[in-house]
Structures are given as C-alpha cells and as structure tokens.
Design an enzyme around this catalytic site. Structure first.
Site, PDB file in Angstrom:
ATOM      1  N   CYS A 135       0.813  -1.224   0.000  1.00 36.40           N
ATOM      2  CA  CYS A 135       0.000   0.000   0.000  1.00 36.40           C
ATOM      3  C   CYS A 135       0.846   1.275   0.000  1.00 36.40           C
ATOM      4  CB  CYS A 135      -0.937  -0.010   1.198  1.00 36.40           C
ATOM      5  SG  CYS A 135      -1.753  -1.591   1.415  1.00 36.40           S
ATOM      6  N   HIS A 142      -3.058   7.732   6.159  1.00 36.78           N
ATOM      7  CA  HIS A 142      -3.180   6.446   5.461  1.00 36.78           C
ATOM      8  C   HIS A 142      -4.437   5.734   5.948  1.00 36.78           C
ATOM      9  CE1 HIS A 142      -2.086   2.681   3.570  1.00 36.78           C
ATOM     10  NE2 HIS A 142      -2.262   2.066   4.717  1.00 36.78           N
ATOM     11  N   GLU A 199      -1.254   5.401  13.727  1.00 35.09           N
ATOM     12  CA  GLU A 199      -0.904   6.557  12.895  1.00 35.09           C
ATOM     13  C   GLU A 199      -1.266   7.872  13.595  1.00 35.09           C
ATOM     14  OE1 GLU A 199      -2.863   6.633   9.100  1.00 35.09           O
ATOM     15  OE2 GLU A 199      -1.634   8.300   8.363  1.00 35.09           O
ATOM     16  N   LYS A 222     -10.122   7.222   2.504  1.00 35.35           N
ATOM     17  CA  LYS A 222     -10.412   5.823   2.121  1.00 35.35           C
ATOM     18  C   LYS A 222     -11.885   5.466   2.303  1.00 35.35           C
ATOM     19  CE  LYS A 222      -5.804   3.915   2.211  1.00 35.35           C
ATOM     20  NZ  LYS A 222      -4.961   5.038   2.636  1.00 35.35           N
ATOM     21  N   HIS A 280      -9.904   1.592  -0.398  1.00 33.20           N
ATOM     22  CA  HIS A 280      -8.461   1.405  -0.299  1.00 33.20           C
ATOM     23  C   HIS A 280      -7.984   0.873  -1.645  1.00 33.20           C
ATOM     24  CE1 HIS A 280      -4.509   0.757   0.918  1.00 33.20           C
ATOM     25  NE2 HIS A 280      -4.655  -0.100   1.910  1.00 33.20           N
ATOM     26  N   PHE A 298       1.940  -3.141   3.824  1.00 32.15           N
ATOM     27  CA  PHE A 298       2.158  -4.426   4.495  1.00 32.15           C
ATOM     28  C   PHE A 298       3.633  -4.807   4.329  1.00 32.15           C
ATOM     29  CE2 PHE A 298       2.358  -8.939   4.987  1.00 32.15           C
ATOM     30  CZ  PHE A 298       1.438  -9.210   5.970  1.00 32.15           C
TER      31      PHE A 298
END
Lengths: 254, 404
Positions: free
Chosen positions: B166, B300, B311, B329, B334, B392
């Site tokens: 991502c 994110h 985050e 998102k 996403h 990831f």
C-alpha cells in the site's frame, strides 16, 4: 544539492547455483543453490514458514552480507539511518496453499464453482496466502531481523529490479539519506523454464553492504558496471541477475 | 521568486477512481464529502466496493484491468500537464507503483486444478505445462505496465516499478522526486495503479480479515476494516525550471519525501506507529519544513483497529494534538498500490481548492484518537500538507506538498 558522498561496498552475500559465499564465484550450472538449508540462516521456524523460497534466499544473502565484520559496522549506525533496497519478483501466493480450497470449489461435475469456492474453499485458504506472495517480503523480513529502519524501496522489474535496488541504495548514501544500506535482490525461477521460453532457469540472491567512503571496493551507481548478465551460465535469475553477476565478479577478483 | 535548481513541481494529474474519471471528479467528490463506494452482491461476503468507471480494454493486455486503468490515467495526465506523448528533447523518467496481478477463477481452475493429483499439488508439472503464450502467466510479468507506459512516452530516463504493497505509489513518487533533484530527468511520470476487484483478490483480503463487512470507517470507534477499491493515478512531476521554460501551469510543489521501515514484524504494523513517525519526520527534513508549518495530514488510515490509532498517535507525537487529519479511504476505498498517488492528488485538490477533505464513513471518533479528525470537509486553505502511505511488510512513505 550537496556534493554526493562516495560509496563503497563493505560486505557481499551471495547464494547462486554455483554455491554459497565465495564458492558462488565458481563455474556453475542452472538450477538450485547447492546445499542451501534455510534453517541455517533463519532461526525462527514460524517466520521461516511464512517465507517463500525466494524470500528465504534473500534473507540468507542479507545475513551473509553482514558476516565478517558487517554486524559491527551495523551496530555503529543508528537504526533510522540504516536503509534497505531490494529487487524481487511478485508471486501469486503459494499454489500449495490453495490446493484444498480448489478441491472444495469443484462441483460434482468437475467444473469450478465460485460459490462453492467462496463458501467452502475460503475457510481452507491460509490467511496469509496473499501476503506470502508479495515481493516486498524480503525487505520486510530482512529489515526486521537487522533492525533497518531507514530509507527503503522494493523494485520488481525482472532483471532490471536488482540493478535498480543497487543504484537507488547507493544514491541514498551518496545523497545523505542513509549511512548504511543493504541492497540486493533475490529470485527463484526454477521450474518456470517454459514461461521463460525454454531458457534454463536458476535461483539466487546477492546482497551488498554499502557504506559512505572510499573503501577498497568503491561503488559508482552511474554508469552501470560493464557486466554481462548472460555470462554467468547459471540460467535466468530474474531480479537477482545483476547483483549475482556483480557479486560473482567481485568475489572472483578478491 | 526564481526556481531553485532542486525545486520540483507538479504540473499534471491523470486519474481514474471510484469518484469518476479525471482529477476534477475526485476533487469535487472530496469537496462535497461524498462516499463513492457502491453495494455489490455475489457469492463472496463483500457488500461494498469502490469501483472505477469502465475504461477502454487493451487487447495486448487481456483481462488486465489495472493496466487499462493506468493507460487511461496516462492519457489524462499528459493532457492535464499539456505535454505531448512524444518529445525527442525531453528526458523523462517513469516510476510506477503496482500490486499483484489479477487471477480469474477460470484461470485458477485451468492453471492450478489439473496439477492436483492424489491430494498433492505438483508445482513442477504445472511449471512444465504453463506456456508464456497464455494470457494469465504474461499478466504476472512484473514491470510490464511501467515498460508500456515508458514506451508510450519515449522515456529516456530511469524506469522502475515499485512494489511495496500500500506504500508502492508513494514510494514511486519519492523516487521520482529524488531523480529530478539529481538531474537524471526533467520530467517524471509517477504514481500507481491497482485493481483487486476480482474474486481471488477479494478472497485474499477476506481470509486476511482486512475487509469491513459493511463500510469503511477510518478513526471510528466501531471501525472494522476497509472497503477495497481500484484506481490508477499518474502525476507529472517536473524540475521547476523545466516547467517554467515551457510555460506549464503548476498545480502544487512537491517539497519532500521520506521513507522508513517498521523493522518490527513482517506481518504486523508497529502498534505505536514508530515507523510512521520516522517516515513523516524524514519527509519534513527532506522538505526543509517544520512540523508547525504543516496545515493538514492526509492519513493512510484504512479503518483497521490497530493501524488508524497507531498513525494518529505518531502524528500527535510529531505535530502535537492540533493538526487536522482525515482519511479519504471511506470515500474512494483502499486502492492498495494506487493509494499513495490518489491521496497525493487529494492533497493537491485541498491546496488548489482551499479546503481540507473530510473522512467519509466516520460517525463516532475513537475516544483514544489523540488528534482532531475531520468528519466533514472544512473550508480552510492549507499552505503545506503531508500525505501518508504505509504498506504491508512495514514500509512507510510520506510526502510533503505545498501550494503553487
């Protein structure tokens, strides 16, 4: 931009069909890395199970690049100033992990049935099936093992990916974004000969420990070194091609 | 003010997302606070997706929707930047973030099922049967879309494909920035593309437990995963002097980028967002900007329980507890490898449009969240913004953009 810093190679980790470490500089034939035992490089058996063969090779090469004094150099650099740049190929997960789900998704007439696959098969798929296929797994595992917290990138451009990793890793040091970089690539193409148009295939990985300074082995990312990716006689090595050829050349001259 | 030799500006955006085709469609959706996901029905337990509109199919890339999205984004980006597709005097680089290729159930059955014998999977026999003449193996060749993009614009600079889940397109944008600063190119086509809206892609996220059973609620106390989206977004970056010489319209300035690795666990994010904080700090250093100068953080935040809070805590440590933050998102899903580029485009929309995007899907802010998260768009003109992308495997990338 400030004047770029010189970059040198302070460690080389090589695994290729000719052998492991300095033995890898010898003549060899396409195929697997002889004598490669992943457990000798990766102690955590649970982690080992999450790694594809290409990832195991890459993690082992990164460890070898730090052998012979590299660990001390690593300890002298704060983790956030340690970078990692990797070339690797994506995979579509491990086919074996899908076996039971595929069987469960097949109707009595032998035809594939998406509804059966979703309802019965999905419970049989390993939760990490998708992510085991990500090509940035070498970077993820190697960075965790060696506490490399800084600038990084993972490239997947077949043969070009390994060179891009070396190039960008060297620039990261030259331009002051890192004070130590592990850069290299790994790939495993054994068994994919037909996909390669019948060319013989191999597997391998090579990583380099890059540092600022002149050193005995200076490394200039531009222009690319005058190496012949076809010379190795080790078969198609995918992303690992350039790093393996460079490592073999340097180790043969050592 | 004369352009510094290192200054990099953004002169074009081409994108296709659930908000529609083109950058104006995304900007409009964000300004309105509109959710662009839609309901779906089918055998898989997925109730919402963020699908992009139909695009032309390319016969040389059969069944490769994410490639088609990228090709359309290229056309839109070149048009938006006023750049011809071909220019022999131009030094152009391409850095593209990409994801895993699509697999149709039929291909899976055809390519894998015949090689299960006596309860075992014979990978060797499969390898000796699959020919490169088949469409599905070709689709898995890494970098082929970047190469095609490079071919279509006669790229003579570096061309590379970023694969960092991502964070892929944000990483690609960072490399484009550094390549331009270095002087290795005058123009860089950067961004990403992805489409996992195929049965196996969806199934992969279902078994991972990452998808919400209904909708994406970033930073919400009841958040339970994301809605999968698809998109392609290409940005045209230029050395400022090059853009100025050709009289290009500058949409924004790309001041800096920073990347980091969690180096924590290859299969789980750092619970306190230590890696995220390092990426943000590195981007600020690279940009020469202090935390106090940042007016907005595009998070994110995917709507997962651990990631959003980590985050937010990282942002609070770096910026204090007053910096406005939001995640798009919930609006466009996403989009995995395309997410960093789409979110950079969202930041440009905020800089150009004088507003801060809201967080579609957010109803009740997590009481543990230490920063103010915008639920609705806010009419406040930012000067400097920061965008986060975390992948990831622990790869993180942050970008700092400023008003033109």
């Amino acid at each position: 931009m400030p004047e770029p810093r010189p970059v040198c190679i302070a460690g080389i980790g090589l695994l290729c069909p000719a052998g492991i470490g300095e033995e890898g500089a010898r003549d060899g034939r396409p195929g697997v890395v002889p004598g490669f035992r992943p457990a000798a490089f990766i102690a955590d058996r649970k982690q080992l199970k999450l790694m594809s063969r290409a990832v195991q090779l890459g993690v082992a090469a990164a460890r070898l690049a730090l052998a012979g004094g590299g660990e001390e150099l690593l300890a002298a650099v704060p983790p956030h100033r340690r970078g990692i740049f990797v070339g690797a190929s994506p995979q579509v997960g491990e086919a074996e992990d899908l076996r039971a789900a595929l069987q469960a998704g097949t109707g009595p007439d032998g035809a594939f049935d998406l509804r059966l696959f979703a309802e019965e098969g999905s419970r049989l798929i390993h939760p990490l099936w998708l992510v085991k296929g990500l090509s940035n797994n070498v970077l993820g595992f190697a960075s965790a093992i060696h506490d490399l917290q800084g600038v990084n990138a993972s490239w997947c451009d077949a043969e070009a990916g390994g060179w891009t990793a070396l190039r960008e890793g060297a620039f990261a040091i030259a331009e002051g974004r890192a004070d130590l970089v592990l850069a290299g690539a790994s790939d495993c193409l054994v068994g994919a000969e037909l996909l390669l148009g019948g060319r013989p295939a191999g597997e391998g990985a090579a990583f380099f420990l890059l540092l600022p300074g002149e050193g005995e082995l200076p490394f200039h990312p531009d222009p690319a070194p005058d190496l012949d990716p076809e010379e190795s006689s080790l078969g198609v090595l995918g992303a690992a091609t350039w790093p393996v050829v460079l490592a073999r050349t340097l180790l043969a001259g050592a | 003010m004369p352009a510094s030799a290192d200054e990099v500006v953004l002169t074009g955006i081409g994108l296709v997302s659930a908000a529609g085709e083109g950058y104006p469609a995304l900007a409009q959706a964000l300004r309105e606070g509109r959710c662009c996901t839609r309901a779906v029905a089918g055998p898989l337990p997925v109730r919402q997706v963020a699908a992009a509109p139909p695009v032309d199919e390319d016969p040389d890339f059969p069944d490769d929707r994410k490639a088609w999205l990228a090709f359309r984004a290229l056309e839109l980006a070149l048009a938006d930047a006023g750049l011809p597709a071909r220019d022999p005097d131009r030094r152009l680089a391409v850095f593209l973030g990409t994801g895993l290729s699509s697999v149709t159930p039929g291909e899976l059955h055809e390519d894998a099922y015949p090689f299960i014998t006596e309860g075992r999977f014979d990978a060797g026999r499969m390898g000796s049967d699959l020919s490169r003449d088949r469409a599905s193996p070709r689709r898995h060749l890494p970098g082929r879309v970047s190469e095609e993009l490079a071919r279509r614009v006669d790229a003579t600079g570096p061309v590379a494909t970023s694969f960092s889940a991502c964070a892929a397109s944000a990483q690609a944008i960072a490399e484009g920035l550094w390549t331009l600063r270095r002087g290795d190119a005058d123009v860089a086509l950067v961004g990403g593309h992805d489409s996992m809206l195929h049965p196996l892609g969806l199934l992969s996220f279902i078994v991972l437990g990452a998808l919400s059973p209904d909708t994406c609620r970033p930073f919400d106390r009841h958040r339970d995963g994301f809605v999968i989206g698809e998109a392609a977004c290409l940005l045209v970056l230029e050395r400022a002097e090059h853009a100025r010489a050709r009289g290009a319209r500058v949409r924004a300035r790309l001041l800096g980028a920073g990347t980091s690795v969690d180096a924590w666990n290859a299969t789980a994010p750092h619970p306190e967002g230590a890696g995220a904080e390092r990426a943000m700090a590195a981007a600020l250093r690279d940009a020469g900007v202090s935390p106090a100068e940042v007016d907005y953080v595009n998070a994110h935040a995917t709507g997962t329980p651990v990631g959003d809070l980590a985050e937010a805590r990282a942002a609070a440590r770096l910026f204090g507890e007053a910096v406005p933050m939001s995640s798009i998102k919930g609006a466009v899903g996403h989009t995995i490898a395309a997410a960093g580029a789409i979110e950079a485009a969202a930041c440009v929309a905020a800089l150009e449009g004088g507003f801060l995007p809201g967080t579609a899907g957010l109803r009740e802010l997590d009481p543990d969240c230490p920063v103010p998260v915008l639920q609705q768009p806010l009419n406040r003109a930012p000067r400097v913004v920061l965008s986060n992308s975390f992948g990831f495997g622990g790869q993180n990338a942050s970008l700092v953009l400023a008003r033109a």
